[in-house]
Design an enzyme around this catalytic site. Structure first.
Site, PDB file in Angstrom:
ATOM      1  N   TRP A 115     -34.483  26.122  92.429  1.00 31.29           N
ATOM      2  CA  TRP A 115     -34.858  25.869  91.038  1.00 31.29           C
ATOM      3  C   TRP A 115     -33.786  26.298  90.031  1.00 31.29           C
ATOM      4  CZ3 TRP A 115     -38.300  29.255  93.861  1.00 31.29           C
ATOM      5  CH2 TRP A 115     -39.238  28.568  94.632  1.00 31.29           C
ATOM      6  N   HIS A 116     -32.541  26.187  90.408  1.00 30.12           N
ATOM      7  CA  HIS A 116     -31.455  26.589  89.516  1.00 30.12           C
ATOM      8  C   HIS A 116     -30.646  25.381  89.048  1.00 30.12           C
ATOM      9  CE1 HIS A 116     -31.441  30.916  91.409  1.00 30.12           C
ATOM     10  NE2 HIS A 116     -32.543  30.620  90.748  1.00 30.12           N
ATOM     11  N   TYR A 117     -31.306  24.278  88.799  1.00 30.52           N
ATOM     12  CA  TYR A 117     -30.601  23.079  88.351  1.00 30.52           C
ATOM     13  C   TYR A 117     -30.128  23.249  86.909  1.00 30.52           C
ATOM     14  CZ  TYR A 117     -35.477  22.137  86.960  1.00 30.52           C
ATOM     15  OH  TYR A 117     -36.755  22.240  86.457  1.00 30.52           O
TER      16      TYR A 117
END
Length: 580
Positions: free
Chosen positions: A514-516
Protein backbone atom coordinates in the site's frame (compact mmCIF):
# COMPACT_ATOMS: atom_id res chain seq x y z
CA UNK A 1 -14.39 -22.86 14.62
CA UNK A 2 -16.37 -24.73 11.92
CA UNK A 3 -16.25 -23.21 8.46
CA UNK A 4 -19.95 -22.25 8.32
CA UNK A 5 -19.89 -20.84 11.82
CA UNK A 6 -16.70 -18.95 10.97
CA UNK A 7 -18.34 -17.29 7.97
CA UNK A 8 -21.42 -16.40 10.04
CA UNK A 9 -19.23 -15.01 12.80
CA UNK A 10 -17.38 -12.83 10.31
CA UNK A 11 -20.63 -11.47 8.86
CA UNK A 12 -21.93 -10.66 12.34
CA UNK A 13 -18.65 -8.95 13.20
CA UNK A 14 -18.80 -6.81 10.06
CA UNK A 15 -22.43 -5.82 10.77
CA UNK A 16 -21.50 -4.85 14.33
CA UNK A 17 -18.58 -2.80 13.03
CA UNK A 18 -20.91 -0.87 10.71
CA UNK A 19 -23.31 -0.20 13.58
CA UNK A 20 -20.46 0.95 15.77
CA UNK A 21 -19.16 3.13 12.96
CA UNK A 22 -22.51 4.91 12.67
CA UNK A 23 -22.58 5.31 16.43
CA UNK A 24 -19.13 6.84 16.12
CA UNK A 25 -20.58 9.71 14.12
CA UNK A 26 -22.57 10.83 17.17
CA UNK A 27 -19.49 10.33 19.34
CA UNK A 28 -17.48 12.52 16.98
CA UNK A 29 -20.04 15.33 16.97
CA UNK A 30 -20.02 15.41 20.73
CA UNK A 31 -16.26 15.36 21.24
CA UNK A 32 -15.06 17.02 18.05
CA UNK A 33 -17.24 20.06 17.31
CA UNK A 34 -15.53 20.77 14.00
CA UNK A 35 -16.77 17.43 12.56
CA UNK A 36 -20.08 17.67 10.70
CA UNK A 37 -21.97 15.71 8.09
CA UNK A 38 -21.73 17.10 4.57
CA UNK A 39 -25.50 17.67 4.41
CA UNK A 40 -25.15 20.31 7.13
CA UNK A 41 -23.15 22.54 4.77
CA UNK A 42 -24.17 26.17 4.41
CA UNK A 43 -22.36 29.18 3.02
CA UNK A 44 -20.52 29.86 6.24
CA UNK A 45 -18.45 31.95 6.22
CA UNK A 46 -20.69 33.67 3.64
CA UNK A 47 -17.73 35.21 1.81
CA UNK A 48 -16.00 31.87 1.36
CA UNK A 49 -12.92 30.21 2.79
CA UNK A 50 -9.24 31.01 2.79
CA UNK A 51 -8.43 27.35 2.12
CA UNK A 52 -10.51 24.46 0.84
CA UNK A 53 -8.66 21.16 1.36
CA UNK A 54 -9.93 18.15 -0.56
CA UNK A 55 -9.14 14.97 1.36
CA UNK A 56 -8.95 14.57 5.13
CA UNK A 57 -6.21 11.97 5.02
CA UNK A 58 -2.61 11.51 6.05
CA UNK A 59 -1.49 14.90 4.67
CA UNK A 60 -4.81 16.74 4.69
CA UNK A 61 -5.45 16.54 8.44
CA UNK A 62 -2.15 18.08 9.65
CA UNK A 63 -2.34 20.62 6.82
CA UNK A 64 -5.86 21.69 7.79
CA UNK A 65 -5.02 21.84 11.49
CA UNK A 66 -2.00 24.06 10.81
CA UNK A 67 -3.66 26.49 8.38
CA UNK A 68 -6.71 26.85 10.64
CA UNK A 69 -4.55 28.39 13.34
CA UNK A 70 -4.66 31.65 11.33
CA UNK A 71 -7.20 31.25 8.51
CA UNK A 72 -10.61 29.78 7.73
CA UNK A 73 -10.35 26.21 6.45
CA UNK A 74 -12.91 23.85 4.96
CA UNK A 75 -11.75 20.22 4.94
CA UNK A 76 -13.81 17.89 2.75
CA UNK A 77 -13.56 14.14 3.43
CA UNK A 78 -15.43 11.61 1.30
CA UNK A 79 -15.42 9.00 4.08
CA UNK A 80 -16.78 8.91 7.59
CA UNK A 81 -15.34 9.28 11.05
CA UNK A 82 -12.82 6.77 12.41
CA UNK A 83 -14.02 7.32 15.95
CA UNK A 84 -16.11 4.50 17.37
CA UNK A 85 -15.17 2.10 14.56
CA UNK A 86 -13.55 -0.87 16.32
CA UNK A 87 -12.05 -2.18 13.08
CA UNK A 88 -10.11 1.05 12.67
CA UNK A 89 -9.19 1.54 16.30
CA UNK A 90 -7.82 -1.84 17.36
CA UNK A 91 -4.80 -3.70 16.09
CA UNK A 92 -6.45 -7.12 16.30
CA UNK A 93 -9.07 -5.98 13.76
CA UNK A 94 -6.57 -4.63 11.23
CA UNK A 95 -7.37 -7.28 8.64
CA UNK A 96 -11.15 -6.86 8.96
CA UNK A 97 -11.16 -3.27 7.69
CA UNK A 98 -9.25 -4.39 4.61
CA UNK A 99 -11.66 -7.28 4.07
CA UNK A 100 -14.79 -5.14 4.47
CA UNK A 101 -16.14 -4.24 1.03
CA UNK A 102 -19.34 -2.57 2.27
CA UNK A 103 -20.10 1.07 1.31
CA UNK A 104 -19.39 2.03 4.94
CA UNK A 105 -15.93 0.50 4.91
CA UNK A 106 -12.97 2.79 5.71
CA UNK A 107 -11.13 1.24 2.76
CA UNK A 108 -12.10 1.03 -0.89
CA UNK A 109 -10.70 -1.95 -2.75
CA UNK A 110 -9.23 -1.61 -6.20
CA UNK A 111 -7.38 -4.01 -8.46
CA UNK A 112 -4.62 -2.66 -10.66
CA UNK A 113 -4.48 -3.82 -14.25
CA UNK A 114 -1.48 -5.90 -13.09
CA UNK A 115 -3.95 -8.04 -11.11
CA UNK A 116 -2.78 -6.99 -7.64
CA UNK A 117 -5.52 -6.36 -5.09
CA UNK A 118 -5.00 -3.05 -3.33
CA UNK A 119 -6.86 -0.54 -1.16
CA UNK A 120 -7.34 3.21 -0.87
CA UNK A 121 -8.56 4.90 2.29
CA UNK A 122 -12.10 6.21 2.60
CA UNK A 123 -12.18 7.65 6.12
CA UNK A 124 -11.08 10.75 8.02
CA UNK A 125 -7.42 10.12 8.80
CA UNK A 126 -6.84 8.36 5.48
CA UNK A 127 -4.27 5.62 5.27
CA UNK A 128 -3.30 6.04 8.93
CA UNK A 129 -6.65 4.38 9.75
CA UNK A 130 -6.10 1.20 7.75
CA UNK A 131 -2.33 0.70 7.65
CA UNK A 132 0.00 -1.47 9.74
CA UNK A 133 0.95 1.47 11.97
CA UNK A 134 4.72 1.53 11.44
CA UNK A 135 6.25 4.98 11.87
CA UNK A 136 9.64 5.89 10.45
CA UNK A 137 11.07 9.05 8.94
CA UNK A 138 12.42 9.52 5.44
CA UNK A 139 16.11 9.20 4.72
CA UNK A 140 18.23 12.34 4.69
CA UNK A 141 18.77 11.85 0.94
CA UNK A 142 15.00 11.86 0.35
CA UNK A 143 14.64 15.15 2.24
CA UNK A 144 17.52 16.67 0.29
CA UNK A 145 16.14 15.56 -3.08
CA UNK A 146 12.71 16.95 -2.16
CA UNK A 147 14.32 20.35 -1.64
CA UNK A 148 12.77 20.72 1.81
CA UNK A 149 14.14 23.04 4.49
CA UNK A 150 15.85 20.64 6.90
CA UNK A 151 15.22 22.88 9.91
CA UNK A 152 11.48 23.01 9.24
CA UNK A 153 11.43 19.27 8.54
CA UNK A 154 13.03 18.64 11.92
CA UNK A 155 10.38 20.82 13.56
CA UNK A 156 7.49 19.18 11.72
CA UNK A 157 8.24 15.50 12.45
CA UNK A 158 8.24 16.00 16.27
CA UNK A 159 4.94 17.90 16.01
CA UNK A 160 3.41 14.65 14.70
CA UNK A 161 5.30 12.38 17.09
CA UNK A 162 4.32 14.23 20.26
CA UNK A 163 0.65 13.71 19.46
CA UNK A 164 0.20 10.22 18.03
CA UNK A 165 3.41 8.13 17.96
CA UNK A 166 4.57 5.50 20.50
CA UNK A 167 7.42 3.06 20.98
CA UNK A 168 6.25 -0.53 20.57
CA UNK A 169 6.54 -3.39 23.00
CA UNK A 170 8.12 -5.98 20.72
CA UNK A 171 6.05 -9.08 20.07
CA UNK A 172 7.91 -12.43 20.01
CA UNK A 173 7.72 -12.66 16.20
CA UNK A 174 9.26 -9.19 15.93
CA UNK A 175 12.04 -10.08 18.39
CA UNK A 176 12.81 -13.18 16.32
CA UNK A 177 12.99 -11.10 13.14
CA UNK A 178 15.23 -8.49 14.77
CA UNK A 179 17.65 -11.11 16.07
CA UNK A 180 17.40 -13.17 12.88
CA UNK A 181 18.23 -10.15 10.73
CA UNK A 182 21.34 -9.44 12.77
CA UNK A 183 22.45 -13.08 12.71
CA UNK A 184 21.89 -13.10 8.95
CA UNK A 185 24.20 -10.10 8.54
CA UNK A 186 21.74 -7.19 8.17
CA UNK A 187 23.68 -4.96 10.55
CA UNK A 188 24.35 -2.88 12.53
CA UNK A 189 21.56 -2.80 15.10
CA UNK A 190 20.40 0.82 15.29
CA UNK A 191 18.08 0.32 18.25
CA UNK A 192 14.74 2.11 18.63
CA UNK A 193 14.82 4.98 16.19
CA UNK A 194 12.63 6.94 13.82
CA UNK A 195 15.62 7.52 11.53
CA UNK A 196 16.08 5.64 8.26
CA UNK A 197 19.44 3.88 8.64
CA UNK A 198 21.04 0.88 6.96
CA UNK A 199 20.91 -2.21 9.14
CA UNK A 200 18.27 -3.43 11.58
CA UNK A 201 16.08 -1.24 13.74
CA UNK A 202 12.85 -0.98 15.70
CA UNK A 203 10.60 1.86 14.55
CA UNK A 204 7.74 3.79 16.11
CA UNK A 205 4.07 2.90 15.91
CA UNK A 206 0.74 4.73 15.97
CA UNK A 207 -0.70 1.91 18.12
CA UNK A 208 -0.40 2.49 21.84
CA UNK A 209 0.55 -0.19 24.38
CA UNK A 210 -3.05 -1.43 24.45
CA UNK A 211 -3.20 -1.84 20.68
CA UNK A 212 -5.35 1.28 20.20
CA UNK A 213 -4.68 3.15 16.96
CA UNK A 214 -4.02 6.88 16.80
CA UNK A 215 -4.47 8.48 13.40
CA UNK A 216 -3.91 11.67 11.45
CA UNK A 217 -7.49 12.61 12.35
CA UNK A 218 -6.30 13.14 15.94
CA UNK A 219 -4.04 15.95 14.69
CA UNK A 220 -7.11 18.06 13.88
CA UNK A 221 -7.40 18.73 17.61
CA UNK A 222 -4.40 21.05 17.19
CA UNK A 223 -6.40 23.30 14.88
CA UNK A 224 -8.48 26.32 15.80
CA UNK A 225 -12.13 25.26 16.35
CA UNK A 226 -13.40 28.66 15.25
CA UNK A 227 -11.57 28.45 11.89
CA UNK A 228 -11.77 24.73 11.14
CA UNK A 229 -14.75 23.08 9.48
CA UNK A 230 -14.60 19.39 8.58
CA UNK A 231 -17.34 17.82 6.50
CA UNK A 232 -17.69 14.02 6.45
CA UNK A 233 -19.12 12.09 3.49
CA UNK A 234 -18.36 15.12 1.30
CA UNK A 235 -17.29 13.77 -2.09
CA UNK A 236 -15.73 16.40 -4.34
CA UNK A 237 -16.92 16.06 -7.93
CA UNK A 238 -14.64 18.63 -9.50
CA UNK A 239 -12.68 21.82 -8.96
CA UNK A 240 -14.38 25.03 -10.11
CA UNK A 241 -12.36 27.50 -12.21
CA UNK A 242 -12.60 31.04 -13.44
CA UNK A 243 -11.16 30.73 -16.96
CA UNK A 244 -11.07 34.44 -17.75
CA UNK A 245 -7.65 36.04 -17.78
CA UNK A 246 -4.21 34.73 -18.65
CA UNK A 247 -4.53 31.61 -16.46
CA UNK A 248 -7.42 29.51 -15.19
CA UNK A 249 -7.94 30.25 -11.49
CA UNK A 250 -9.42 27.84 -8.95
CA UNK A 251 -12.37 29.48 -7.18
CA UNK A 252 -13.88 26.56 -5.27
CA UNK A 253 -15.18 23.00 -5.58
CA UNK A 254 -18.42 21.20 -6.33
CA UNK A 255 -19.19 18.35 -3.91
CA UNK A 256 -22.04 16.03 -3.04
CA UNK A 257 -23.17 15.12 0.47
CA UNK A 258 -24.17 11.74 1.91
CA UNK A 259 -27.62 12.11 0.36
CA UNK A 260 -26.31 12.91 -3.11
CA UNK A 261 -27.22 16.60 -2.94
CA UNK A 262 -24.67 18.89 -4.61
CA UNK A 263 -23.09 21.97 -3.01
CA UNK A 264 -20.59 24.62 -4.05
CA UNK A 265 -17.85 25.61 -1.63
CA UNK A 266 -16.18 28.87 -2.66
CA UNK A 267 -12.89 30.55 -1.83
CA UNK A 268 -13.02 34.09 -0.52
CA UNK A 269 -11.75 36.94 -2.63
CA UNK A 270 -8.33 37.15 -0.99
CA UNK A 271 -5.47 36.85 -3.43
CA UNK A 272 -3.74 34.04 -1.53
CA UNK A 273 -6.77 31.79 -0.94
CA UNK A 274 -6.36 28.31 -2.43
CA UNK A 275 -7.87 24.93 -3.17
CA UNK A 276 -5.47 22.21 -2.03
CA UNK A 277 -5.79 18.59 -3.14
CA UNK A 278 -4.71 16.04 -0.54
CA UNK A 279 -6.62 13.09 -1.92
CA UNK A 280 -3.72 10.67 -2.31
CA UNK A 281 -1.90 9.09 -5.20
CA UNK A 282 -5.13 7.89 -6.79
CA UNK A 283 -7.52 10.63 -5.71
CA UNK A 284 -5.52 13.74 -6.60
CA UNK A 285 -4.72 12.88 -10.23
CA UNK A 286 -8.26 11.52 -10.60
CA UNK A 287 -9.72 14.85 -9.46
CA UNK A 288 -7.42 16.86 -11.70
CA UNK A 289 -8.58 14.80 -14.67
CA UNK A 290 -12.25 15.09 -13.71
CA UNK A 291 -11.74 18.84 -13.41
CA UNK A 292 -10.28 19.17 -16.90
CA UNK A 293 -6.55 19.14 -16.18
CA UNK A 294 -4.82 16.33 -18.04
CA UNK A 295 -4.18 14.88 -21.49
CA UNK A 296 -6.62 16.59 -23.90
CA UNK A 297 -7.10 13.44 -25.96
CA UNK A 298 -8.23 11.45 -22.93
CA UNK A 299 -10.47 14.22 -21.60
CA UNK A 300 -12.15 14.70 -24.97
CA UNK A 301 -13.07 11.00 -25.11
CA UNK A 302 -15.02 11.37 -21.85
CA UNK A 303 -16.56 14.72 -22.75
CA UNK A 304 -14.70 16.60 -20.01
CA UNK A 305 -14.12 20.28 -20.86
CA UNK A 306 -10.38 20.91 -21.04
CA UNK A 307 -9.09 23.54 -18.61
CA UNK A 308 -5.42 22.73 -19.17
CA UNK A 309 -3.79 20.21 -21.49
CA UNK A 310 -1.12 18.43 -19.42
CA UNK A 311 0.00 14.99 -20.62
CA UNK A 312 1.81 14.23 -17.33
CA UNK A 313 -1.24 14.00 -15.04
CA UNK A 314 -1.56 10.39 -13.89
CA UNK A 315 1.80 9.36 -15.34
CA UNK A 316 4.79 7.88 -13.49
CA UNK A 317 2.71 5.78 -11.06
CA UNK A 318 4.71 3.38 -8.88
CA UNK A 319 3.97 0.88 -6.14
CA UNK A 320 6.53 -0.83 -3.92
CA UNK A 321 6.13 -4.54 -4.73
CA UNK A 322 6.07 -6.96 -1.82
CA UNK A 323 6.45 -10.73 -1.59
CA UNK A 324 5.86 -12.80 1.51
CA UNK A 325 7.03 -16.14 2.89
CA UNK A 326 4.81 -17.95 5.37
CA UNK A 327 6.64 -19.59 8.30
CA UNK A 328 4.70 -22.32 10.19
CA UNK A 329 5.29 -22.41 13.94
CA UNK A 330 5.08 -25.01 16.70
CA UNK A 331 2.27 -23.15 18.42
CA UNK A 332 0.15 -20.03 17.83
CA UNK A 333 2.09 -16.77 17.84
CA UNK A 334 0.98 -13.44 19.19
CA UNK A 335 -0.55 -11.05 16.68
CA UNK A 336 1.86 -8.39 15.48
CA UNK A 337 2.21 -5.87 12.71
CA UNK A 338 5.41 -4.21 11.53
CA UNK A 339 7.76 -3.29 14.40
CA UNK A 340 11.26 -4.47 13.38
CA UNK A 341 12.76 -3.85 9.96
CA UNK A 342 15.94 -4.71 8.06
CA UNK A 343 17.10 -2.00 5.64
CA UNK A 344 19.59 -3.33 3.08
CA UNK A 345 21.79 -1.30 0.77
CA UNK A 346 20.22 -3.13 -2.19
CA UNK A 347 16.93 -1.36 -1.49
CA UNK A 348 15.19 -4.50 -0.24
CA UNK A 349 13.47 -4.07 3.12
CA UNK A 350 12.66 -7.06 5.36
CA UNK A 351 9.66 -6.88 7.71
CA UNK A 352 7.24 -9.28 9.39
CA UNK A 353 3.69 -9.80 10.64
CA UNK A 354 2.13 -12.63 12.59
CA UNK A 355 -0.93 -14.17 14.13
CA UNK A 356 -3.69 -12.82 11.89
CA UNK A 357 -4.63 -16.20 10.47
CA UNK A 358 -5.57 -18.01 13.66
CA UNK A 359 -8.10 -17.74 16.42
CA UNK A 360 -7.33 -18.10 20.12
CA UNK A 361 -8.07 -21.83 19.90
CA UNK A 362 -5.63 -22.26 17.00
CA UNK A 363 -8.38 -23.20 14.56
CA UNK A 364 -8.88 -21.46 11.25
CA UNK A 365 -10.03 -17.88 11.34
CA UNK A 366 -10.03 -14.95 8.96
CA UNK A 367 -6.87 -13.57 7.37
CA UNK A 368 -8.62 -10.92 5.30
CA UNK A 369 -8.78 -10.95 1.53
CA UNK A 370 -6.42 -7.97 1.31
CA UNK A 371 -3.68 -9.41 3.52
CA UNK A 372 -0.31 -10.94 2.70
CA UNK A 373 -1.88 -14.35 2.18
CA UNK A 374 -3.18 -13.26 -1.23
CA UNK A 375 0.38 -13.57 -2.51
CA UNK A 376 1.64 -16.91 -1.26
CA UNK A 377 -1.56 -18.56 -0.06
CA UNK A 378 -3.89 -17.67 -2.88
CA UNK A 379 -4.41 -20.15 -5.67
CA UNK A 380 -4.73 -17.57 -8.43
CA UNK A 381 -1.95 -15.78 -10.32
CA UNK A 382 -1.96 -11.96 -10.42
CA UNK A 383 -3.88 -11.50 -13.66
CA UNK A 384 -6.73 -13.62 -12.28
CA UNK A 385 -6.93 -12.00 -8.84
CA UNK A 386 -10.33 -10.39 -9.08
CA UNK A 387 -12.44 -9.52 -6.06
CA UNK A 388 -14.70 -12.44 -6.97
CA UNK A 389 -11.76 -14.84 -7.04
CA UNK A 390 -10.56 -13.56 -3.67
CA UNK A 391 -14.00 -14.03 -2.15
CA UNK A 392 -14.16 -17.56 -3.51
CA UNK A 393 -10.74 -18.25 -2.03
CA UNK A 394 -11.76 -16.88 1.38
CA UNK A 395 -14.72 -19.28 1.40
CA UNK A 396 -12.66 -22.35 0.52
CA UNK A 397 -9.51 -21.67 2.52
CA UNK A 398 -10.87 -23.52 5.55
CA UNK A 399 -10.00 -26.66 3.60
CA UNK A 400 -6.34 -25.70 3.88
CA UNK A 401 -4.29 -27.55 6.50
CA UNK A 402 -3.55 -26.08 9.90
CA UNK A 403 0.02 -25.12 9.01
CA UNK A 404 -1.31 -22.58 6.52
CA UNK A 405 -2.70 -20.53 9.40
CA UNK A 406 -0.47 -21.07 12.44
CA UNK A 407 2.61 -18.92 12.15
CA UNK A 408 3.67 -15.66 10.61
CA UNK A 409 4.97 -13.97 7.49
CA UNK A 410 8.38 -12.60 6.67
CA UNK A 411 7.98 -9.92 4.03
CA UNK A 412 10.38 -8.33 1.61
CA UNK A 413 9.56 -5.20 -0.34
CA UNK A 414 11.38 -3.18 -2.98
CA UNK A 415 12.03 0.46 -2.18
CA UNK A 416 11.87 2.99 -5.01
CA UNK A 417 10.98 0.64 -7.87
CA UNK A 418 12.25 1.73 -11.26
CA UNK A 419 9.19 0.20 -12.92
CA UNK A 420 6.60 2.87 -13.71
CA UNK A 421 2.99 2.89 -14.79
CA UNK A 422 0.06 5.23 -15.28
CA UNK A 423 -3.47 6.13 -14.21
CA UNK A 424 -6.46 7.04 -16.35
CA UNK A 425 -10.18 7.54 -15.86
CA UNK A 426 -12.67 4.78 -16.57
CA UNK A 427 -15.58 7.22 -16.62
CA UNK A 428 -16.64 10.53 -15.07
CA UNK A 429 -18.04 8.99 -11.87
CA UNK A 430 -15.75 10.05 -9.03
CA UNK A 431 -16.95 7.11 -6.92
CA UNK A 432 -15.44 4.64 -9.37
CA UNK A 433 -11.78 3.78 -9.12
CA UNK A 434 -9.60 4.93 -12.01
CA UNK A 435 -7.64 2.36 -13.97
CA UNK A 436 -4.11 2.15 -12.63
CA UNK A 437 -1.14 0.16 -13.91
CA UNK A 438 2.05 -0.19 -11.86
CA UNK A 439 4.02 -2.53 -14.18
CA UNK A 440 5.53 -4.48 -11.28
CA UNK A 441 9.03 -5.82 -12.07
CA UNK A 442 8.98 -4.34 -15.55
CA UNK A 443 12.50 -3.05 -14.85
CA UNK A 444 15.08 -5.86 -14.44
CA UNK A 445 16.79 -4.23 -11.45
CA UNK A 446 13.55 -4.49 -9.45
CA UNK A 447 13.61 -8.24 -10.04
CA UNK A 448 17.24 -8.43 -8.91
CA UNK A 449 16.34 -6.71 -5.66
CA UNK A 450 13.39 -9.04 -5.07
CA UNK A 451 15.61 -12.10 -5.54
CA UNK A 452 18.11 -10.57 -3.12
CA UNK A 453 15.31 -10.05 -0.58
CA UNK A 454 14.06 -13.65 -0.86
CA UNK A 455 17.59 -14.97 -0.38
CA UNK A 456 17.98 -12.72 2.67
CA UNK A 457 14.81 -14.28 4.09
CA UNK A 458 16.39 -17.71 3.47
CA UNK A 459 19.33 -16.73 5.66
CA UNK A 460 16.97 -15.47 8.36
CA UNK A 461 14.95 -18.70 8.35
CA UNK A 462 18.18 -20.63 8.97
CA UNK A 463 19.07 -18.63 12.09
CA UNK A 464 18.79 -19.99 15.62
CA UNK A 465 16.10 -17.42 16.40
CA UNK A 466 13.59 -18.97 14.05
CA UNK A 467 14.58 -22.54 14.89
CA UNK A 468 13.04 -21.89 18.32
CA UNK A 469 9.68 -20.99 16.79
CA UNK A 470 9.24 -23.19 13.76
CA UNK A 471 7.81 -26.65 13.34
CA UNK A 472 11.07 -27.94 11.89
CA UNK A 473 14.41 -26.33 12.62
CA UNK A 474 15.80 -27.83 9.44
CA UNK A 475 13.47 -25.81 7.19
CA UNK A 476 15.07 -24.75 3.97
CA UNK A 477 13.66 -22.02 1.82
CA UNK A 478 12.83 -24.73 -0.75
CA UNK A 479 10.62 -26.47 1.81
CA UNK A 480 8.86 -23.24 2.72
CA UNK A 481 8.31 -22.13 -0.84
CA UNK A 482 7.17 -25.59 -1.84
CA UNK A 483 4.45 -25.84 0.78
CA UNK A 484 2.17 -25.83 -2.25
CA UNK A 485 1.92 -29.59 -1.83
CA UNK A 486 0.52 -29.24 1.68
CA UNK A 487 -1.31 -25.94 1.44
CA UNK A 488 -2.66 -26.05 -2.10
CA UNK A 489 -0.42 -23.17 -3.07
CA UNK A 490 0.70 -22.85 -6.66
CA UNK A 491 3.25 -20.73 -8.52
CA UNK A 492 6.18 -21.69 -6.29
CA UNK A 493 9.77 -22.05 -7.62
CA UNK A 494 11.31 -25.50 -7.48
CA UNK A 495 14.92 -24.46 -6.89
CA UNK A 496 16.06 -21.37 -5.00
CA UNK A 497 19.53 -21.51 -6.48
CA UNK A 498 17.90 -20.88 -9.84
CA UNK A 499 17.65 -17.11 -10.30
CA UNK A 500 15.10 -17.43 -13.09
CA UNK A 501 12.89 -19.51 -10.83
CA UNK A 502 13.06 -16.94 -8.05
CA UNK A 503 12.33 -14.16 -10.51
CA UNK A 504 9.21 -16.03 -11.56
CA UNK A 505 8.26 -16.45 -7.90
CA UNK A 506 8.55 -12.67 -7.47
CA UNK A 507 6.31 -12.06 -10.47
CA UNK A 508 3.72 -14.68 -9.57
CA UNK A 509 3.30 -13.90 -5.86
CA UNK A 510 3.66 -10.11 -5.94
CA UNK A 511 1.35 -8.21 -3.60
CA UNK A 512 1.24 -4.64 -2.35
CA UNK A 513 2.19 -3.00 0.90
CA UNK A 514 0.00 0.00 0.00
CA UNK A 515 2.85 2.41 -0.67
CA UNK A 516 1.84 3.54 -4.15
CA UNK A 517 2.77 7.05 -5.22
CA UNK A 518 3.15 9.38 -8.20
CA UNK A 519 0.76 10.84 -10.75
CA UNK A 520 1.41 14.52 -9.91
CA UNK A 521 5.18 14.77 -10.11
CA UNK A 522 7.16 17.93 -9.39
CA UNK A 523 8.23 19.69 -12.57
CA UNK A 524 5.53 17.94 -14.59
CA UNK A 525 2.24 18.58 -12.79
CA UNK A 526 3.26 20.80 -9.84
CA UNK A 527 6.16 23.13 -9.12
CA UNK A 528 8.51 22.96 -6.12
CA UNK A 529 5.91 24.74 -3.99
CA UNK A 530 3.37 22.06 -5.06
CA UNK A 531 1.35 24.60 -7.03
CA UNK A 532 -0.31 23.09 -10.10
CA UNK A 533 1.49 24.28 -13.21
CA UNK A 534 -0.53 26.44 -15.59
CA UNK A 535 -3.30 27.42 -13.15
CA UNK A 536 -3.59 29.71 -10.14
CA UNK A 537 -4.73 29.04 -6.56
CA UNK A 538 -4.43 25.27 -6.76
CA UNK A 539 -1.91 22.98 -5.07
CA UNK A 540 -1.40 19.27 -4.50
CA UNK A 541 0.03 18.24 -1.14
CA UNK A 542 0.27 14.45 -0.77
CA UNK A 543 2.15 11.34 -1.93
CA UNK A 544 1.06 11.76 -5.54
CA UNK A 545 3.94 14.26 -5.85
CA UNK A 546 6.56 11.70 -4.74
CA UNK A 547 8.96 10.06 -7.16
CA UNK A 548 9.65 7.32 -4.59
CA UNK A 549 8.11 6.27 -1.29
CA UNK A 550 9.95 7.71 1.74
CA UNK A 551 11.43 5.49 4.42
CA UNK A 552 10.21 1.97 5.10
CA UNK A 553 6.70 3.39 5.52
CA UNK A 554 5.57 6.72 4.05
CA UNK A 555 2.98 7.78 6.64
CA UNK A 556 5.41 9.70 8.87
CA UNK A 557 6.69 11.77 5.96
CA UNK A 558 3.25 12.36 4.42
CA UNK A 559 1.96 13.66 7.77
CA UNK A 560 5.13 15.71 8.19
CA UNK A 561 4.61 17.14 4.70
CA UNK A 562 1.11 18.32 5.67
CA UNK A 563 2.46 20.11 8.73
CA UNK A 564 5.53 21.38 6.84
CA UNK A 565 3.52 22.92 4.00
CA UNK A 566 0.99 24.41 6.42
CA UNK A 567 3.74 26.17 8.35
CA UNK A 568 5.49 27.23 5.16
CA UNK A 569 2.31 28.76 3.72
CA UNK A 570 1.58 30.61 6.98
CA UNK A 571 5.10 31.96 7.27
CA UNK A 572 5.03 33.18 3.69
CA UNK A 573 1.77 35.03 4.31
CA UNK A 574 2.47 36.32 7.81
CA UNK A 575 6.24 36.25 8.25
CA UNK A 576 7.25 36.44 11.90
CA UNK A 577 3.60 36.98 12.83
CA UNK A 578 2.82 33.37 11.85
CA UNK A 579 3.80 32.13 15.31
CA UNK A 580 4.08 28.48 14.21
Amino acid sequence: MAPKFGELFLKILLILSIIKSSQGREFSRKNYPYLKMASSFSLSPPRGYDYIIVGGGTAGCPLAATLSQKYSVLLLERGGSPYGNVNVSYLQNFHISLADTSPQSPSQAFISTDGVINARARVLGGGTCINAGFYTRASSSFVKEAGWNIELVNESYPWIERQIVHWPKLAPWQVALKDGLLEAGVSPFNGYTYDHLYGTKVGGTIFNKNGFRHTAADLLASGSPKNLNVLLHATVLRILFNVRGSKPRAVGVLFKDENGKQHRAILNGRRQSEVILSSGALGSPQLLLLSGIGPKQDLDKLGIPVILNNWHVGKGMSDNPMNSIFIPTKKPVEQSLIQSVGITKMGSFIEASSGFGQSSDSIHCHHGIMSAEIGQLSTTPPKLRTIEAARKYSKTKNDLPREAFQGGFILEKIDGPLSRGHLNLVDTNVDNNPNVTFNYFNHPYDLQRCVYGIRTIERIVHTKQFAKLTEDDSYSIEMLLNMSVKANVNLIPKHTNDTASLEQFCRDTVITIWHYHGGCHIGQVVDKEYKVLGVDRLRVVDGSTYDSSPGTNPQATVMMMGRYMGVKILRKRLGKRAGV
